[in-house]
Design a protein around this motif. Structure first.
Motif, PDB file in Angstrom:
ATOM      1  N   VAL A 343       0.865  -1.178   0.000  1.00  0.00           N
ATOM      2  CA  VAL A 343       0.000   0.000   0.000  1.00  0.00           C
ATOM      3  C   VAL A 343       0.900   1.226   0.000  1.00  0.00           C
ATOM      4  O   VAL A 343       1.685   1.422   0.934  1.00  0.00           O
ATOM      5  N   GLU A 344       0.806   2.033  -1.066  1.00  0.00           N
ATOM      6  CA  GLU A 344       1.651   3.218  -1.194  1.00  0.00           C
ATOM      7  C   GLU A 344       0.813   4.413  -1.633  1.00  0.00           C
ATOM      8  O   GLU A 344      -0.044   4.277  -2.514  1.00  0.00           O
ATOM      9  N   TYR A 345       1.079   5.566  -1.029  1.00  0.00           N
ATOM     10  CA  TYR A 345       0.416   6.807  -1.433  1.00  0.00           C
ATOM     11  C   TYR A 345      -1.087   6.570  -1.597  1.00  0.00           C
ATOM     12  O   TYR A 345      -1.668   6.766  -2.661  1.00  0.00           O
ATOM     13  N   ALA A 346      -1.704   6.134  -0.487  1.00  0.00           N
ATOM     14  CA  ALA A 346      -3.107   5.735  -0.545  1.00  0.00           C
ATOM     15  C   ALA A 346      -3.834   6.131   0.739  1.00  0.00           C
ATOM     16  O   ALA A 346      -3.224   6.369   1.781  1.00  0.00           O
ATOM     17  N   ILE A 347      -5.157   6.196   0.623  1.00  0.00           N
ATOM     18  CA  ILE A 347      -6.044   6.297   1.774  1.00  0.00           C
ATOM     19  C   ILE A 347      -6.907   5.048   1.766  1.00  0.00           C
ATOM     20  O   ILE A 347      -7.595   4.771   0.779  1.00  0.00           O
ATOM     21  N   VAL A 348      -6.868   4.292   2.853  1.00  0.00           N
ATOM     22  CA  VAL A 348      -7.683   3.078   2.972  1.00  0.00           C
ATOM     23  C   VAL A 348      -8.671   3.288   4.110  1.00  0.00           C
ATOM     24  O   VAL A 348      -8.284   3.619   5.228  1.00  0.00           O
ATOM     25  N   GLY A 349      -9.961   3.115   3.814  1.00  0.00           N
ATOM     26  CA  GLY A 349     -11.019   3.399   4.773  1.00  0.00           C
ATOM     27  C   GLY A 349     -11.083   2.412   5.926  1.00  0.00           C
ATOM     28  O   GLY A 349     -10.211   1.553   6.109  1.00  0.00           O
ATOM     29  N   LYS A 359      -1.958  -4.793  -4.627  1.00  0.00           N
ATOM     30  CA  LYS A 359      -1.104  -3.610  -4.726  1.00  0.00           C
ATOM     31  C   LYS A 359      -1.994  -2.382  -4.866  1.00  0.00           C
ATOM     32  O   LYS A 359      -2.797  -2.288  -5.800  1.00  0.00           O
ATOM     33  N   ILE A 360      -1.836  -1.477  -3.942  1.00  0.00           N
ATOM     34  CA  ILE A 360      -2.656  -0.257  -3.932  1.00  0.00           C
ATOM     35  C   ILE A 360      -1.744   0.953  -4.033  1.00  0.00           C
ATOM     36  O   ILE A 360      -0.868   1.155  -3.194  1.00  0.00           O
ATOM     37  N   GLY A 361      -1.945   1.757  -5.094  1.00  0.00           N
ATOM     38  CA  GLY A 361      -1.180   2.988  -5.266  1.00  0.00           C
ATOM     39  C   GLY A 361       0.233   2.742  -5.747  1.00  0.00           C
ATOM     40  O   GLY A 361       0.698   1.596  -5.866  1.00  0.00           O
ATOM     41  N   ILE A 362       0.928   3.848  -6.012  1.00  0.00           N
ATOM     42  CA  ILE A 362       2.309   3.769  -6.491  1.00  0.00           C
ATOM     43  C   ILE A 362       3.008   5.084  -6.192  1.00  0.00           C
ATOM     44  O   ILE A 362       2.382   6.144  -6.104  1.00  0.00           O
ATOM     45  N   SER A 363       4.298   5.032  -6.036  1.00  0.00           N
ATOM     46  CA  SER A 363       5.089   6.231  -5.791  1.00  0.00           C
ATOM     47  C   SER A 363       5.102   7.118  -7.032  1.00  0.00           C
ATOM     48  O   SER A 363       5.192   6.609  -8.156  1.00  0.00           O
ATOM     49  N   PRO A 364       5.012   8.428  -6.873  1.00  0.00           N
ATOM     50  CA  PRO A 364       5.079   9.321  -8.042  1.00  0.00           C
ATOM     51  C   PRO A 364       6.393   9.194  -8.796  1.00  0.00           C
ATOM     52  O   PRO A 364       6.456   9.508  -9.993  1.00  0.00           O
TER      53      PRO A 364
END
Length: 400
Positions: A343-349, A359-364
């Motif tokens: 989990v990267e650069y994410a908001i998880v409720g 895989k959630i999100g990715i680094s810019p």
């Protein structure tokens, strides 16, 4: 007969928060979790308590259940009073009929009877979706010193940002001489914070006139403030120089949580002189396992961490298994990240399950076109399967 109150606060907490998408489908925006162990509304309520304001009306409308339950009798904020305290105010039916709040001014108008119970000299109007620490008593003192009819709290923003706000143009004595709503070519950088102090008798007059005219949006920024200015009322701008963040978008909510981990951001949650109060669950202490690797993060009670966590805000009751990785992210209460998930650069409720291999999100840094990057968002009570990939800017509200 009960004594009158000098100041009461009216907290506008009825917004749908549509720009927070999956996070506000079943929860009012002020009830969205923030900062590991708080909800957004804690800041306005705590500011009232710390400022000596013991009577607060919280105006709810959209998805009020969680917010009503959370506020309860107001005890965590010392607002459980025999006379005054916190009151949750929803739209209700009268002999004239029932109606939803049609705008910020109409919401106050519909609750004038509540205000009149306390015969206040001044009424402070607050938003429920801002992160900040402000002494409202100083705002009232400024209002009194200038014999003002209305005082608007403002913050100095950059010229580039100014077109996003309502902008105040003031003279050398801080008196408002003009007001522009989201101007393309700003003449000032004093942005309205949506925080107002009014002399109640004066505000009551304008609320009634605005309602009877039955025109416009029945909004403070678009109707009440311009009408008062055009009639030559004494309007002043009170400049606030502390930390303030409008968390009305997913990006701003993520940024406001990340700000807590930056030593250069002046928002001190550990100041004993200005505590931020909240209703906390009775959770066991957090557990950090021998395989855990944690850097620059906030870990709340009840969490069980055995994986890698960096620059993240972890709420209560979160489990991060060995072999899981969480970077630059916000994990809300009760979420489980299983071994092998990233989990990267994410908001998880709240109460989500991120299965092994997801895989959630990715680094810019790993995106060629910066415009393709954004925060990945998983709504509340969602399971993300082990084969799933939630890309930057994706907003997931159902199991994937």
């Amino acid at each position: 007969m009960n004594a009158k109150k000098k100041v009461i606060a009216m907290l506008l907490a009825g917004g749908q928060g549509s720009r927070l998408y999956a996070l506000t489908q079943n929860v009012a925006k002020p009830a969205v979790p923030y900062g590991g162990k708080y909800r957004i509304i804690d800041f306005a309520l705590s500011n009232c308590t710390n400022s000596g304001i013991d009577t607060v009306g919280v105006l709810t409308q959209y998805q009020p259940l969680v917010l009503n339950e959370y506020i309860g009798n107001g005890q965590p904020w010392d607002l459980d009073r025999m006379y005054g305290g916190v009151h949750v105010l929803s739209p209700f039916e009268t002999k004239e009929g029932a109606d939803w709040f049609q705008g910020t001014a109409n919401a106050i108008y519909q609750n004038m009877r509540f205000i009149e119970r306390y015969s206040p000299e001044y009424v402070i109007v607050l938003g429920g979706d801002h992160i900040y620490k402000m002494d409202y008593s100083k705002l009232v003192e400024f209002h009194e010193a200038n014999q003002a009819d209305g005082t608007i709290a403002v913050i100095d923003v950059s010229l580039e940002e100014a077109s996003r706000f309502g902008i105040m143009i003031c003279d050398d004595e801080n008196r408002v001489i003009d007001f522009e709503e989201k101007p393309k070519n700003p003449r000032s950088t004093l942005a309205s914070m949506g925080i107002y102090c009014f002399t109640w008798e004066k505000l009551k007059k304008y609320l009634i006139e605005n309602e009877n005219a039955n025109t416009g949006s029945k909004d403070f920024g678009k109707d009440i403030i311009p009408a008062m200015r055009e009639n030559g009322e004494r309007l002043f701008a009170y400049t606030f120089d502390g930390y303030w963040k409008d968390v009305g978008t997913l990006d701003s909510l993520w940024e406001a949580n990340m700000d807590l981990l930056s030593p250069s951001v002046p928002l001190d949650l550990y100041d004993p002189k200005w505590k931020i109060y909240a209703r906390h669950n009775n959770m066991p202490p957090q557990y950090i396992g021998d395989t855990a690797k944690i850097e620059n993060s906030m870990i709340t009670e009840g969490s069980n961490i055995n994986g890698e966590v960096d620059f993240s805000v972890i709420f209560s009751g979160v489990t991060i298994e060995e072999g899981a990785t969480v970077n630059y992210s916000i994990l809300m209460p009760g979420t489980v990240v299983k071994s092998g998930a990233v989990v990267e650069y994410a908001i998880v409720g709240e109460n989500c399950v991120i299965e092994s291999g997801a895989k959630i999100g990715i680094s810019p840094e790993n995106i060629q076109n910066r415009d393709d990057w954004g925060i990945a968002v998983v709504g509340h009570n969602v399971t993300v399967s082990g084969s799933a990939v939630v890309k930057p800017k994706d907003i997931i509200s159902e199991n994937v």
